[in-house]
Write a protein that holds these residues in place. Structure first.
Motif, PDB file in Angstrom:
ATOM      1  N   THR A  53       0.815  -1.217   0.000  1.00  0.00           N
ATOM      2  CA  THR A  53       0.000   0.000   0.000  1.00  0.00           C
ATOM      3  C   THR A  53       0.848   1.266   0.000  1.00  0.00           C
ATOM      4  N   ARG A  54       2.112   1.135   0.288  1.00  0.00           N
ATOM      5  CA  ARG A  54       3.011   2.280   0.262  1.00  0.00           C
ATOM      6  C   ARG A  54       3.677   2.440  -1.103  1.00  0.00           C
ATOM      7  N   LYS A  55       3.336   1.567  -2.016  1.00  0.00           N
ATOM      8  CA  LYS A  55       3.786   1.687  -3.398  1.00  0.00           C
ATOM      9  C   LYS A  55       2.718   2.445  -4.188  1.00  0.00           C
ATOM     10  N   SER A  56       3.147   3.237  -5.154  1.00  0.00           N
ATOM     11  CA  SER A  56       2.185   4.033  -5.919  1.00  0.00           C
ATOM     12  C   SER A  56       1.161   3.163  -6.634  1.00  0.00           C
ATOM     13  N   TRP A  57       1.568   1.974  -7.038  1.00  0.00           N
ATOM     14  CA  TRP A  57       0.676   1.109  -7.809  1.00  0.00           C
ATOM     15  C   TRP A  57      -0.359   0.368  -6.954  1.00  0.00           C
ATOM     16  N   PHE A  58      -0.272   0.508  -5.632  1.00  0.00           N
ATOM     17  CA  PHE A  58      -1.231  -0.172  -4.757  1.00  0.00           C
ATOM     18  C   PHE A  58      -1.730   0.770  -3.665  1.00  0.00           C
ATOM     19  N   SER A  59      -1.544   2.059  -3.871  1.00  0.00           N
ATOM     20  CA  SER A  59      -1.823   3.030  -2.814  1.00  0.00           C
ATOM     21  C   SER A  59      -3.303   3.257  -2.567  1.00  0.00           C
ATOM     22  N   ASP A  60      -4.166   2.745  -3.455  1.00  0.00           N
ATOM     23  CA  ASP A  60      -5.595   2.915  -3.224  1.00  0.00           C
ATOM     24  C   ASP A  60      -6.170   1.818  -2.338  1.00  0.00           C
ATOM     25  N   TYR A  61      -5.300   0.934  -1.854  1.00  0.00           N
ATOM     26  CA  TYR A  61      -5.722  -0.134  -0.945  1.00  0.00           C
ATOM     27  C   TYR A  61      -5.348   0.210   0.498  1.00  0.00           C
ATOM     28  N   LYS A  62      -6.120  -0.325   1.421  1.00  0.00           N
ATOM     29  CA  LYS A  62      -5.833  -0.173   2.845  1.00  0.00           C
ATOM     30  C   LYS A  62      -6.080  -1.496   3.545  1.00  0.00           C
ATOM     31  N   VAL A  63      -5.217  -1.838   4.484  1.00  0.00           N
ATOM     32  CA  VAL A  63      -5.354  -3.079   5.259  1.00  0.00           C
ATOM     33  C   VAL A  63      -6.161  -2.801   6.521  1.00  0.00           C
ATOM     34  N   LEU A  64      -7.160  -3.639   6.786  1.00  0.00           N
ATOM     35  CA  LEU A  64      -7.970  -3.512   7.986  1.00  0.00           C
ATOM     36  C   LEU A  64      -7.891  -4.788   8.815  1.00  0.00           C
ATOM     37  N   LEU A  65      -7.671  -4.647  10.106  1.00  0.00           N
ATOM     38  CA  LEU A  65      -7.785  -5.782  11.023  1.00  0.00           C
ATOM     39  C   LEU A  65      -9.224  -5.825  11.512  1.00  0.00           C
ATOM     40  N   ILE A  66      -9.906  -6.923  11.239  1.00  0.00           N
ATOM     41  CA  ILE A  66     -11.334  -7.030  11.511  1.00  0.00           C
ATOM     42  C   ILE A  66     -11.579  -7.953  12.697  1.00  0.00           C
ATOM     43  N   GLY A  67     -12.137  -7.417  13.755  1.00  0.00           N
ATOM     44  CA  GLY A  67     -12.389  -8.190  14.955  1.00  0.00           C
ATOM     45  C   GLY A  67     -13.695  -8.963  14.895  1.00  0.00           C
ATOM     46  N   VAL A  68     -13.791  -9.987  15.713  1.00  0.00           N
ATOM     47  CA  VAL A  68     -14.977 -10.839  15.770  1.00  0.00           C
ATOM     48  C   VAL A  68     -15.958 -10.353  16.830  1.00  0.00           C
ATOM     49  N   ASP A  69     -15.456  -9.713  17.881  1.00  0.00           N
ATOM     50  CA  ASP A  69     -16.307  -9.232  18.971  1.00  0.00           C
ATOM     51  C   ASP A  69     -16.701  -7.781  18.741  1.00  0.00           C
ATOM     52  N   ARG A  70     -17.939  -7.460  19.095  1.00  0.00           N
ATOM     53  CA  ARG A  70     -18.464  -6.116  18.853  1.00  0.00           C
ATOM     54  C   ARG A  70     -17.721  -5.055  19.661  1.00  0.00           C
ATOM     55  N   ASP A  71     -17.347  -5.377  20.894  1.00  0.00           N
ATOM     56  CA  ASP A  71     -16.748  -4.385  21.787  1.00  0.00           C
ATOM     57  C   ASP A  71     -15.374  -4.820  22.281  1.00  0.00           C
ATOM     58  N   ALA A  72     -14.486  -5.157  21.354  1.00  0.00           N
ATOM     59  CA  ALA A  72     -13.125  -5.543  21.722  1.00  0.00           C
ATOM     60  C   ALA A  72     -12.147  -4.818  20.800  1.00  0.00           C
ATOM     61  N   PRO A  73     -11.752  -3.585  21.176  1.00  0.00           N
ATOM     62  CA  PRO A  73     -10.876  -2.788  20.310  1.00  0.00           C
ATOM     63  C   PRO A  73      -9.453  -3.321  20.210  1.00  0.00           C
ATOM     64  N   VAL A  74      -9.100  -4.212  21.129  1.00  0.00           N
ATOM     65  CA  VAL A  74      -7.750  -4.797  21.125  1.00  0.00           C
ATOM     66  C   VAL A  74      -7.870  -6.302  21.308  1.00  0.00           C
ATOM     67  N   VAL A  75      -7.083  -7.063  20.543  1.00  0.00           N
ATOM     68  CA  VAL A  75      -7.012  -8.511  20.740  1.00  0.00           C
ATOM     69  C   VAL A  75      -5.569  -8.878  21.065  1.00  0.00           C
ATOM     70  N   THR A  76      -5.412 -10.012  21.728  1.00  0.00           N
ATOM     71  CA  THR A  76      -4.079 -10.490  22.092  1.00  0.00           C
ATOM     72  C   THR A  76      -3.838 -11.824  21.408  1.00  0.00           C
ATOM     73  N   THR A  77      -2.755 -11.914  20.675  1.00  0.00           N
ATOM     74  CA  THR A  77      -2.455 -13.129  19.929  1.00  0.00           C
ATOM     75  C   THR A  77      -2.011 -14.253  20.857  1.00  0.00           C
ATOM     76  N   GLU A  78      -1.919 -15.450  20.322  1.00  0.00           N
ATOM     77  CA  GLU A  78      -1.449 -16.611  21.078  1.00  0.00           C
ATOM     78  C   GLU A  78      -0.083 -16.346  21.689  1.00  0.00           C
ATOM     79  N   GLU A  79       0.730 -15.582  20.970  1.00  0.00           N
ATOM     80  CA  GLU A  79       2.098 -15.319  21.421  1.00  0.00           C
ATOM     81  C   GLU A  79       2.200 -14.051  22.282  1.00  0.00           C
ATOM     82  N   GLY A  80       1.044 -13.450  22.634  1.00  0.00           N
ATOM     83  CA  GLY A  80       1.044 -12.327  23.568  1.00  0.00           C
ATOM     84  C   GLY A  80       1.183 -10.948  22.958  1.00  0.00           C
TER      85      GLY A  80
END
Length: 232
Positions: A53-80
């Motif tokens: 997304t930081r390349k000119s040829w892909f700059s119109d894309y954005k990566v989103l982290l999508i959560g499963v819970d309605r009210d969980a702004p932060v998740v913790t991975t298996e590795e912490g």
């Protein structure tokens, strides 16, 4: 300033604006996250597409982290590792690609009816569905791999085939592409899966540019990515 001059200036501005190329609407690549998700399943595609997304040829894309819970702004991975959620499955999302991740215990995700409906809805609109590791089981439970060829975590292929006989499960292959479905073994091969997906969304040359930017070429040759490209 006379009315005539103002009119000419307005006309000139209008002509300039009309001649400019249209600005592409922002497109989104969603990565599913939740507590106990396996870190590399998330960070591999996040890095590959984040760099792209930081390349000119892909700059119109954005990566989103999508959560499963309605009210969980932060998740913790298996590795912490703590990850900030951008959106949730309860938001009105228009995605171009959805990447589903995995964890060691996924039963609650399989039983999550809201998540299943989210996956089915996205499958109707996205250009690409991808999975890492046992994320393939999430798509399978939603019926989204029936009639497709796919893989899952290394060692879990027989289980996927046994539980979902309508899927053509491939063993001993890091990445499998079937039409607009891409699945990987997860873990470090998630990088290969993400690069294969990026190549389909852009080009082989551009995917190789990202491959070299993240210095994966110091570990494996480019052929270890291109070998998984679908045959035309």
């Amino acid at each position: 300033m006379s009315t005539n001059i103002v009119g000419k200036i307005s006309l000139l501005i209008a002509l300039v604006l009309f001649s400019l190329p249209a600005i592409s609407a922002e497109k989104h690549i969603g990565i599913l996250v939740y507590d106990k998700v396996l870190t590399s399943d998330v960070t591999a595609p996040a890095e590959v597409f984040g760099v792209a997304t930081r390349k000119s040829w892909f700059s119109d894309y954005k990566v989103l982290l999508i959560g499963v819970d309605r009210d969980a702004p932060v998740v913790t991975t298996e590795e912490g590792i703590r990850l900030t959620v951008d959106k949730t499955i309860y938001d009105d999302l228009e995605l171009d690609a959805l990447i589903v991740t995995s964890s060691y215990v996924m039963d609650t995700l399989f039983e999550n009816k809201d998540l299943t409906e989210f996956l089915k809805k996205q499958a109707e609109n996205v250009s690409w569905l991808a999975s890492n590791c046992s994320g393939a089981f999430l798509y399978a439970h939603a019926g989204l791999l029936d009639g497709y060829t796919a893989t899952t975590w290394a060692g879990g292929e027989k289980q996927l085939q046994r539980e979902f006989p309508k899927i053509n499960v491939i063993e001993d292959r890091n990445v499998v592409v079937d039409r607009n479905r891409i699945s990987s073994n997860g873990g470090i091969p998630s990088y290969q899966g993400a690069l294969v997906l990026l190549a389909q969304m852009s080009s082989k040359r551009k995917a190789k540019e990202v491959f070299e930017t993240i210095q994966l070429n110091r570990l494996i040759p480019w052929t270890e990515v291109t070998r998984y490209f679908p045959e035309k």
